[in-house]
Design a protein around this motif. Structure first.
Motif, PDB file in Angstrom:
ATOM      1  N   ALA A  15      83.777  18.662  33.379  1.00  0.00           N
ATOM      2  CA  ALA A  15      82.358  18.320  33.475  1.00  0.00           C
ATOM      3  C   ALA A  15      81.872  17.729  32.155  1.00  0.00           C
ATOM      4  O   ALA A  15      82.545  17.804  31.123  1.00  0.00           O
ATOM      5  CB  ALA A  15      81.560  19.563  33.834  1.00  0.00           C
ATOM      6  N   SER A  16      80.704  17.143  32.179  1.00  0.00           N
ATOM      7  CA  SER A  16      80.163  16.464  31.000  1.00  0.00           C
ATOM      8  C   SER A  16      80.195  17.352  29.767  1.00  0.00           C
ATOM      9  O   SER A  16      79.934  18.547  29.836  1.00  0.00           O
ATOM     10  CB  SER A  16      78.720  16.017  31.278  1.00  0.00           C
ATOM     11  N   TYR A  17      80.535  16.742  28.658  1.00  0.00           N
ATOM     12  CA  TYR A  17      80.640  17.485  27.402  1.00  0.00           C
ATOM     13  C   TYR A  17      80.371  16.533  26.249  1.00  0.00           C
ATOM     14  O   TYR A  17      80.460  15.312  26.392  1.00  0.00           O
ATOM     15  CB  TYR A  17      82.026  18.113  27.268  1.00  0.00           C
ATOM     16  N   LYS A  18      80.042  17.088  25.097  1.00  0.00           N
ATOM     17  CA  LYS A  18      79.753  16.278  23.920  1.00  0.00           C
ATOM     18  C   LYS A  18      81.050  15.809  23.283  1.00  0.00           C
ATOM     19  O   LYS A  18      81.954  16.603  23.038  1.00  0.00           O
ATOM     20  CB  LYS A  18      78.943  17.086  22.912  1.00  0.00           C
ATOM     21  N   ILE A  19      81.130  14.511  23.019  1.00  0.00           N
ATOM     22  CA  ILE A  19      82.326  13.932  22.404  1.00  0.00           C
ATOM     23  C   ILE A  19      82.057  13.668  20.931  1.00  0.00           C
ATOM     24  O   ILE A  19      81.049  13.060  20.566  1.00  0.00           O
ATOM     25  CB  ILE A  19      82.721  12.620  23.105  1.00  0.00           C
ATOM     26  N   HIS A  20      82.961  14.142  20.087  1.00  0.00           N
ATOM     27  CA  HIS A  20      82.876  13.891  18.654  1.00  0.00           C
ATOM     28  C   HIS A  20      83.626  12.588  18.355  1.00  0.00           C
ATOM     29  O   HIS A  20      84.834  12.497  18.579  1.00  0.00           O
ATOM     30  CB  HIS A  20      83.493  15.047  17.870  1.00  0.00           C
ATOM     31  N   ILE A  21      82.897  11.593  17.857  1.00  0.00           N
ATOM     32  CA  ILE A  21      83.503  10.299  17.568  1.00  0.00           C
ATOM     33  C   ILE A  21      84.318  10.380  16.283  1.00  0.00           C
ATOM     34  O   ILE A  21      83.830  10.840  15.242  1.00  0.00           O
ATOM     35  CB  ILE A  21      82.432   9.196  17.435  1.00  0.00           C
ATOM     36  N   ILE A  22      85.570   9.941  16.375  1.00  0.00           N
ATOM     37  CA  ILE A  22      86.465   9.982  15.220  1.00  0.00           C
ATOM     38  C   ILE A  22      86.801   8.558  14.800  1.00  0.00           C
ATOM     39  O   ILE A  22      87.465   7.823  15.528  1.00  0.00           O
ATOM     40  CB  ILE A  22      87.769  10.734  15.554  1.00  0.00           C
ATOM     41  N   GLU A  23      86.335   8.162  13.637  1.00  0.00           N
ATOM     42  CA  GLU A  23      86.674   6.860  13.084  1.00  0.00           C
ATOM     43  C   GLU A  23      86.286   6.831  11.607  1.00  0.00           C
ATOM     44  O   GLU A  23      85.579   7.721  11.117  1.00  0.00           O
ATOM     45  CB  GLU A  23      85.973   5.736  13.832  1.00  0.00           C
ATOM     46  N   SER A  24      86.791   5.830  10.907  1.00  0.00           N
ATOM     47  CA  SER A  24      86.505   5.700   9.483  1.00  0.00           C
ATOM     48  C   SER A  24      86.213   4.237   9.167  1.00  0.00           C
ATOM     49  O   SER A  24      86.440   3.341   9.993  1.00  0.00           O
ATOM     50  CB  SER A  24      87.702   6.184   8.656  1.00  0.00           C
ATOM     51  N   THR A  25      85.739   3.989   7.962  1.00  0.00           N
ATOM     52  CA  THR A  25      85.464   2.607   7.549  1.00  0.00           C
ATOM     53  C   THR A  25      86.758   1.796   7.512  1.00  0.00           C
ATOM     54  O   THR A  25      86.742   0.587   7.732  1.00  0.00           O
ATOM     55  CB  THR A  25      84.804   2.586   6.162  1.00  0.00           C
ATOM     56  N   ASP A  81      89.139   1.919   9.620  1.00  0.00           N
ATOM     57  CA  ASP A  81      89.425   1.439  10.974  1.00  0.00           C
ATOM     58  C   ASP A  81      88.789   0.068  11.222  1.00  0.00           C
ATOM     59  O   ASP A  81      89.354  -0.759  11.951  1.00  0.00           O
ATOM     60  CB  ASP A  81      88.891   2.429  12.015  1.00  0.00           C
ATOM     61  N   GLN A  82      87.636  -0.160  10.607  1.00  0.00           N
ATOM     62  CA  GLN A  82      86.945  -1.435  10.803  1.00  0.00           C
ATOM     63  C   GLN A  82      87.672  -2.587  10.107  1.00  0.00           C
ATOM     64  O   GLN A  82      87.466  -3.754  10.457  1.00  0.00           O
ATOM     65  CB  GLN A  82      85.506  -1.339  10.271  1.00  0.00           C
ATOM     66  N   GLN A  83      88.504  -2.257   9.141  1.00  0.00           N
ATOM     67  CA  GLN A  83      89.234  -3.288   8.401  1.00  0.00           C
ATOM     68  C   GLN A  83      90.551  -3.663   9.073  1.00  0.00           C
ATOM     69  O   GLN A  83      91.164  -4.671   8.723  1.00  0.00           O
ATOM     70  CB  GLN A  83      89.522  -2.798   6.973  1.00  0.00           C
ATOM     71  N   ILE A  84      90.983  -2.858  10.012  1.00  0.00           N
ATOM     72  CA  ILE A  84      92.251  -3.114  10.702  1.00  0.00           C
ATOM     73  C   ILE A  84      91.990  -4.063  11.866  1.00  0.00           C
ATOM     74  O   ILE A  84      91.182  -3.761  12.741  1.00  0.00           O
ATOM     75  CB  ILE A  84      92.872  -1.800  11.221  1.00  0.00           C
ATOM     76  N   PRO A  85      92.660  -5.208  11.904  1.00  0.00           N
ATOM     77  CA  PRO A  85      92.399  -6.177  12.972  1.00  0.00           C
ATOM     78  C   PRO A  85      93.016  -5.753  14.301  1.00  0.00           C
ATOM     79  O   PRO A  85      93.965  -4.965  14.344  1.00  0.00           O
ATOM     80  CB  PRO A  85      93.081  -7.453  12.443  1.00  0.00           C
ATOM     81  N   GLN A 102      93.634   1.948  19.832  1.00  0.00           N
ATOM     82  CA  GLN A 102      93.804   3.126  20.668  1.00  0.00           C
ATOM     83  C   GLN A 102      93.623   4.409  19.876  1.00  0.00           C
ATOM     84  O   GLN A 102      93.338   5.457  20.448  1.00  0.00           O
ATOM     85  CB  GLN A 102      95.193   3.118  21.306  1.00  0.00           C
ATOM     86  N   HIS A 103      93.825   4.320  18.576  1.00  0.00           N
ATOM     87  CA  HIS A 103      93.682   5.484  17.703  1.00  0.00           C
ATOM     88  C   HIS A 103      93.094   5.061  16.371  1.00  0.00           C
ATOM     89  O   HIS A 103      93.250   3.915  15.937  1.00  0.00           O
ATOM     90  CB  HIS A 103      95.042   6.157  17.462  1.00  0.00           C
ATOM     91  N   SER A 104      92.434   6.003  15.735  1.00  0.00           N
ATOM     92  CA  SER A 104      91.891   5.768  14.401  1.00  0.00           C
ATOM     93  C   SER A 104      92.928   6.169  13.356  1.00  0.00           C
ATOM     94  O   SER A 104      93.955   6.787  13.671  1.00  0.00           O
ATOM     95  CB  SER A 104      90.615   6.586  14.195  1.00  0.00           C
ATOM     96  N   VAL A 105      92.646   5.819  12.131  1.00  0.00           N
ATOM     97  CA  VAL A 105      93.514   6.223  11.027  1.00  0.00           C
ATOM     98  C   VAL A 105      93.609   7.744  10.966  1.00  0.00           C
ATOM     99  O   VAL A 105      94.677   8.298  10.693  1.00  0.00           O
ATOM    100  CB  VAL A 105      92.981   5.664   9.696  1.00  0.00           C
TER     101      VAL A 105
END
Length: 221
Positions: free
Chosen positions: A31-41, A43-47, A180-183
């Protein structure tokens, strides 16, 4: 019958995979649940590089072929490999239950239009961007490559070892280049691998027999 069961008892470890898949399915469809977003700056530099869909998908063959080989050819190596996989995937399930997580890294549109992008679109349509921490693609790849280089039969085969290494590294990189995945997912997968390695392979340190050492010293006098 007892001898037969004893001989093939290690096959029962394969039952872990359907149990894992069932647990993962329930987590993904709860059922619906809170998702914790996992990413870093970082990740934005990786093409985004669509060509990495090839090693990413080869992961399924890599793991299946590796487990099958060790199951049929090297019983002790198989049991250690399965111990590694079971530790990693169990921890992943527990983390996903306690800390639901996800990503917001997938591209909104694609610059190119080719078969690799089409394959990536298909991957995105069947695989959600939730419950990605730590990366099982990373953990299982490292675990299987370790089994290869620790294998009494395979470690002397330079081609197999080199192929496994290249594929393992390519798969790990693909998780980030396909978004598909963050650092963080990759790093946590490798940390979990290192901890599991210490538990499973702690007794396989390089040992040099005393008599061999003595003989070597004697021959160099």
């Amino acid at each position: 019958m007892k001898e037969l069961l004893k001989k093939y008892a290690h096959w029962l470890l394969l039952l872990y995979f359907p149990l894992y898949l069932a647990a993962f399915y329930l987590i993904e469809h709860r059922a619906s649940y809170k998702i914790h977003i996992i990413e870093s700056t970082l990740d934005q530099q990786i093409p985004f590089i669509e060509y990495f869909i090839v090693p990413y998908l080869l992961w399924f063959f890599y793991i299946a072929a590796g487990v099958t080989y060790f199951l049929l050819m090297e019983k002790e190596s198989y049991k250690r490999l399965m111990a590694m996989l079971m530790i990693g995937m169990t921890v992943f399930i527990l983390v996903s239950m306690i800390l639901p997580n996800g990503l917001q890294l997938r591209p909104v549109y694609f610059v190119h239009d080719n078969i690799f992008v089409d394959m990536t679109r298909l991957l995105y349509s069947v695989d959600t961007s939730t419950n990605v921490f730590p990366s099982i693609h990373v953990f299982n790849s490292a675990a299987l490559h370790t089994a290869v280089v620790k294998s009494p039969r395979l470690r002397e085969n330079r081609f197999v070892s080199a192929f496994s290494m290249v594929l393992c590294v390519s798969i790990i990189l693909s998780t980030m280049f396909l978004k598909q995945h963050s650092v963080f997912d990759v790093i946590s997968g490798m940390v979990l691998f290192c901890l599991s390695y210490g538990l499973v392979y702690h007794d396989l340190g390089e040992r040099i027999p005393v008599h061999s050492t003595s003989a070597s010293i004697y021959n160099h006098k």
